[in-house]
Design an enzyme around this catalytic site. Structure first.
Site, short mmCIF file in Angstrom:
data_model
loop_
_atom_site.label_atom_id
_atom_site.label_comp_id
_atom_site.label_asym_id
_atom_site.label_seq_id
_atom_site.Cartn_x
_atom_site.Cartn_y
_atom_site.Cartn_z
N ASN A 1 0.86 -1.33 -0.08
CA ASN A 1 0.09 0.08 0.03
C ASN A 1 0.84 1.32 0.12
OD1 ASN A 1 -2.47 -1.51 0.06
ND2 ASN A 1 -2.16 -1.51 2.22
N CYS A 2 2.15 1.21 -0.14
CA CYS A 2 2.83 2.40 -0.22
C CYS A 2 3.09 2.96 -1.88
CB CYS A 2 4.27 2.39 0.15
SG CYS A 2 4.39 2.48 1.94
N LEU A 3 2.97 3.87 -1.97
CA LEU A 3 3.31 4.44 -3.35
C LEU A 3 4.57 4.47 -3.83
CD1 LEU A 3 0.37 7.48 -3.35
CD2 LEU A 3 0.19 4.90 -4.34
#
Length: 103
Positions: A101-103
């Site tokens: 879920n980290c860009l």
């Protein structure tokens, strides 16, 4: 030393991490490492090897708050120190996979 990374610059094998990796990444990010940064990196590595998880933001904040106290264990301090994606930056410094879920 040469390090094998993925296309995003994350170390492919967390076991091949050493302090030189952290120093190289910090230099590339224009981050002046302080002893506290290295302590945080070491604690995240311990977390990763205990839970098999490169912590996204919420677990990261909880872990740092529990380990280092509320003064730095909050998203505002972490964002001031590591930019808008502290979980991503710290995972990279620690030689861990990119958190989910980290860009």
């Amino acid at each position: 030393m040469s390090y094998e990374t993925d296309h995003l610059g994350f170390l492919l094998n967390a076991q091949s991490w050493d302090k030189g990796w952290t120093e190289t990444v910090a230099k590339n990010l224009s981050l002046n490492l302080e002893p506290l940064d290295l302590e945080i990196v070491e604690s995240l590595r311990a977390f990763y090897f205990e839970f098999d998880l490169s912590p996204p933001m919420r677990p990261l904040v909880k872990h740092i708050k529990t380990t280092f106290g509320a003064d730095i264990g909050n998203s505002i301090w972490l964002m001031k120190r590591y930019g808008e994606s502290p979980a991503r930056v710290l995972a990279q410094l620690a030689g861990l996979p990119k958190p989910k879920n980290c860009l």
